[in-house]
Design an enzyme around this catalytic site. Structure first.
Site, PDB file in Angstrom:
ATOM      1  N   LYS A 239      39.582  37.479  22.264  1.00 17.57           N
ATOM      2  CA  LYS A 239      38.530  38.890  23.462  1.00 17.57           C
ATOM      3  C   LYS A 239      38.373  39.875  21.587  1.00 17.57           C
ATOM      4  O   LYS A 239      38.634  39.857  21.048  1.00 17.57           O
ATOM      5  CB  LYS A 239      39.372  39.461  24.300  1.00 17.57           C
ATOM      6  CG  LYS A 239      39.087  38.493  25.422  1.00 17.57           C
ATOM      7  CD  LYS A 239      39.132  39.602  26.568  1.00 17.57           C
ATOM      8  CE  LYS A 239      39.430  38.937  27.871  1.00 17.57           C
ATOM      9  NZ  LYS A 239      38.198  38.528  28.521  1.00 17.57           N
ATOM     10  N   ARG A 313      42.055  31.067  36.397  1.00 13.18           N
ATOM     11  CA  ARG A 313      42.037  29.767  36.821  1.00 13.18           C
ATOM     12  C   ARG A 313      42.863  29.389  36.690  1.00 13.18           C
ATOM     13  O   ARG A 313      43.950  28.532  37.762  1.00 13.18           O
ATOM     14  CB  ARG A 313      41.040  29.356  36.662  1.00 13.18           C
ATOM     15  CG  ARG A 313      40.190  29.240  34.949  1.00 13.18           C
ATOM     16  CD  ARG A 313      39.302  28.142  35.005  1.00 13.18           C
ATOM     17  NE  ARG A 313      37.816  29.812  34.770  1.00 13.18           N
ATOM     18  CZ  ARG A 313      36.816  29.822  34.665  1.00 13.18           C
ATOM     19  NH1 ARG A 313      36.229  28.754  34.662  1.00 13.18           N
ATOM     20  NH2 ARG A 313      36.279  31.183  34.182  1.00 13.18           N
TER      21      ARG A 313
HETATM   22  N1  BES Z   1      39.973  37.960  32.594  1.00  9.04           N
HETATM   23  C1  BES Z   1      38.569  37.829  32.618  1.00  9.04           C
HETATM   24  C2  BES Z   1      37.646  38.351  33.679  1.00  9.04           C
HETATM   25  C3  BES Z   1      37.014  39.675  33.553  1.00  9.04           C
HETATM   26  C4  BES Z   1      36.453  40.014  32.178  1.00  9.04           C
HETATM   27  C5  BES Z   1      37.410  40.325  34.280  1.00  9.04           C
HETATM   28  C6  BES Z   1      36.530  41.385  32.136  1.00  9.04           C
HETATM   29  C7  BES Z   1      36.453  41.554  34.589  1.00  9.04           C
HETATM   30  C8  BES Z   1      36.141  42.509  32.795  1.00  9.04           C
HETATM   31  C9  BES Z   1      38.896  36.302  32.260  1.00  9.04           C
HETATM   32  O1  BES Z   1      40.202  35.990  32.294  1.00  9.04           O
HETATM   33  C10 BES Z   1      37.603  35.763  31.499  1.00  9.04           C
HETATM   34  O2  BES Z   1      38.278  36.131  30.666  1.00  9.04           O
HETATM   35  N2  BES Z   1      36.885  34.719  32.003  1.00  9.04           N
HETATM   36  C11 BES Z   1      35.809  34.552  31.336  1.00  9.04           C
HETATM   37  C12 BES Z   1      35.750  32.854  31.251  1.00  9.04           C
HETATM   38  C13 BES Z   1      35.010  32.241  30.365  1.00  9.04           C
HETATM   39  C14 BES Z   1      35.495  32.414  29.363  1.00  9.04           C
HETATM   40  C15 BES Z   1      34.391  30.934  31.200  1.00  9.04           C
HETATM   41  C16 BES Z   1      34.642  35.663  31.133  1.00  9.04           C
HETATM   42  O3  BES Z   1      34.374  35.489  32.360  1.00  9.04           O
HETATM   43  O4  BES Z   1      34.080  35.727  30.419  1.00  9.04           O
HETATM   44 MN    MN Z   2      40.591  35.952  30.082  1.00  7.36          MN
END
Ligand code: BES
Ligand code: MN
Ligand code: ZN
Length: 460
Positions: A239, A313
């Site tokens: 990230k 997930r």
């Molecule tokens: N923990 C994050 C989701 C998240 C990000 C929740 C910011 C609340 C605030 C999750 O693990 C994630 O990174 N999801 C990705 C999925 C994507 C790579 C398909 C997302 O939502 O960008």
């Molecule tokens: Mn994530």
């Protein structure tokens, strides 16, 4: 001051300064009914009865004589009472019976006094409230304590809240209610929980699956699964800094599940409760799982990793597959799962998914009544095709950037077959801008609604 001290059992013999509602319409009348000095005081302070506006009116000795609480022109948001605990000087207060939502106001009073004081002292609230007679004091304190547990867990940064510390918190809760927790840890996960292992293995702090059950085995089975990613770097699909800064909250699902479990056990709801928490850190390392890896899940489905940042997930899927084995009546998972959920509904309105319309309506209604709003979204089967993989049974992500919260929910739902109902909550777990009763930081979301829903579904 703990909640027990902050909310005194109501008693007619106790004197307390009254907090009275003043609406815009009644402003003139209310002010007229004050003592001459009180009238002057409210004029001098320009009190306008704006929603949540607070004015402490002193007596001749300068001590609080009464508190005017503005209710504006429309229905009062009872959580505005969250401002009282922070604003009022030390002393004992009572809410006038003229307020309509005394229960929610009392809860907001307690929740508004919260401060995360693990690393520095906070200005503690010194105001004490007499519990209104109509309000179930034990229940309000139970709810406030659960919210505090959840907030404290989320607010604790990952250096002090690793998989081990999340385990410690889970074990402490289980032991308090006299049940034996267990953990499957590190390499022992490889065989039975390959995806939990894959996501957590790059961290020097080994992953684990936490598990405890409570209650009479003859009661309906309710299983709670909480995403316990103690920190989400994104893994190799790392990230950017603005996306990583809040990721200590990625165990928000686990924190909420623990808060809810505490309420269920404390209230002795007639259910057989099970709590499952995959506790992992999604780290970058030479042993990290990679985008394009194919993992064989506990259930047997092969999963192509579309993005290592879609880690929640994966760990949930293996935990859900285990939960599903005992055919629970309700299989509830809570997770800070997608950024897409926040894009769709913002930080304060978590989406939830369930196939049953009656349950959906009940949960929505309980959310409204508990001031814990939720919004139903669909397990829209038409989007299942977005999860197709060329080389595995499924991809982990939808790709294409469409309906990200829905495709994540659909992915999880593939691992649940035998449970009567699977209810999934895609929560944010954080208050980015403080509001009355909701200070900045970690937040309980959905669990006050769920506690109400479960209490009415499984009445003793
Ligand atoms: N923990 C994050 C989701 C998240 C990000 C929740 C910011 C609340 C605030 C999750 O693990 C994630 O990174 N999801 C990705 C999925 C994507 C790579 C398909 C997302 O939502 O960008
Ligand atoms: Mn994530
Ligand atoms: Zn995550």
């Amino acid at each position: 001051m703990n909640f027990d001290q902050q909310l005194l059992a109501s008693s007619k013999t106790r004197t307390a300064c009254p907090i009275v509602p003043v609406s815009k319409a009644n402003l003139g009348k209310n002010i007229k009914s004050l003592s001459p000095s009180g009238r002057q005081w409210s004029k001098a302070n320009g009190f306008q009865a704006k929603p949540g506006e607070i004015l402490v009116v002193p007596d001749v000795d300068g001590k609080p004589d009464m508190v005017l609480f503005g209710t504006g022109a429309d229905d009062l948001d009872p959580f505005l009472a969250g401002k009282l605990s922070q604003t009022l000087p030390a002393g004992r207060y009572r809410l006038s019976n003229e307020f309509e939502q005394l229960e929610a106001m009392t809860l907001a009073f307690l929740l508004g006094g919260y401060g995360f004081d693990r690393y520095k002292t906070m200005v503690a609230s010194k105001a004490i409230l007499l519990c209104p007679e109509q309000v179930d004091r034990t229940d309000i304190i139970r709810i406030a304590q659960a919210v505090k547990l959840t907030r404290d867990l989320i607010n604790t940064p990952a250096n002090d809240m690793g998989p081990q510390e999340l385990q410690d918190a889970t074990y402490a809760l289980a032991k308090r209610y006299k049940v034996k927790p267990r953990a499957i840890k590190g390499a022992a996960l490889e065989k039975g929980f390959p995806m939990i292992h894959a996501v957590g293995r790059a961290s020097s702090r080994p992953p684990r699956l936490l598990d405890f059950s409570w209650g009479n085995s003859g009661h309906p089975k309710v299983t709670l699964v909480g995403k316990g990613v103690v920190f989400d770097t994104g893994g190799l699909d790392i990230k950017p800094s603005n996306g990583m800064i809040l990721m200590k909250k990625d165990m928000g699902g686990a924190a909420n599940v623990l808060g809810l479990a505490q309420m269920i056990m404390d209230a002795k709801l007639p259910v057989r409760l099970r709590v499952l928490i995959p506790a992992v850190e999604n780290s970058v390392g030479s042993d990290a799982f990679r985008p394009s890896d194919v993992l064989k899940s506990r259930k047997g489905l092969t999963v192509e990793v579309g993005n290592t940042d879609a880690e929640g997930r994966l760990v949930l899927a293996d935990a859900l597959a285990l939960a599903d084995d005992e055919k629970p009546e309700l299989l509830i998972d809570m997770a800070t799962l997608t950024g897409a959920a926040r894009v769709a509904l913002g930080p304060d309105l978590p989406p939830f998914y369930v196939d049953d319309d009656d349950i959906a309506a009940d949960i929505t209604e309980c959310g409204t009544r508990a001031c814990d709003p939720l919004w139903r979204m669909p397990y829209w089967r038409g989007y299942e095709a977005m999860l197709a993989s060329k080389i595995a049974d499924t991809n982990s992500i939808g790709g294409g950037g469409f309906g990200g919260s829905i495709t994540a929910a659909l992915f999880l739902n593939k691992f649940v077959e035998k449970a009567t109902h699977h209810i999934h909550f895609d929560i944010y777990g954080w208050t980015p801008t403080a509001k009355p009763g909701k200070p900045y930081g970690g937040e309980a979301q959905g669990i006050r609604a769920l506690y109400r829903f479960l209490s009415q579904r499984y009445q003793k």
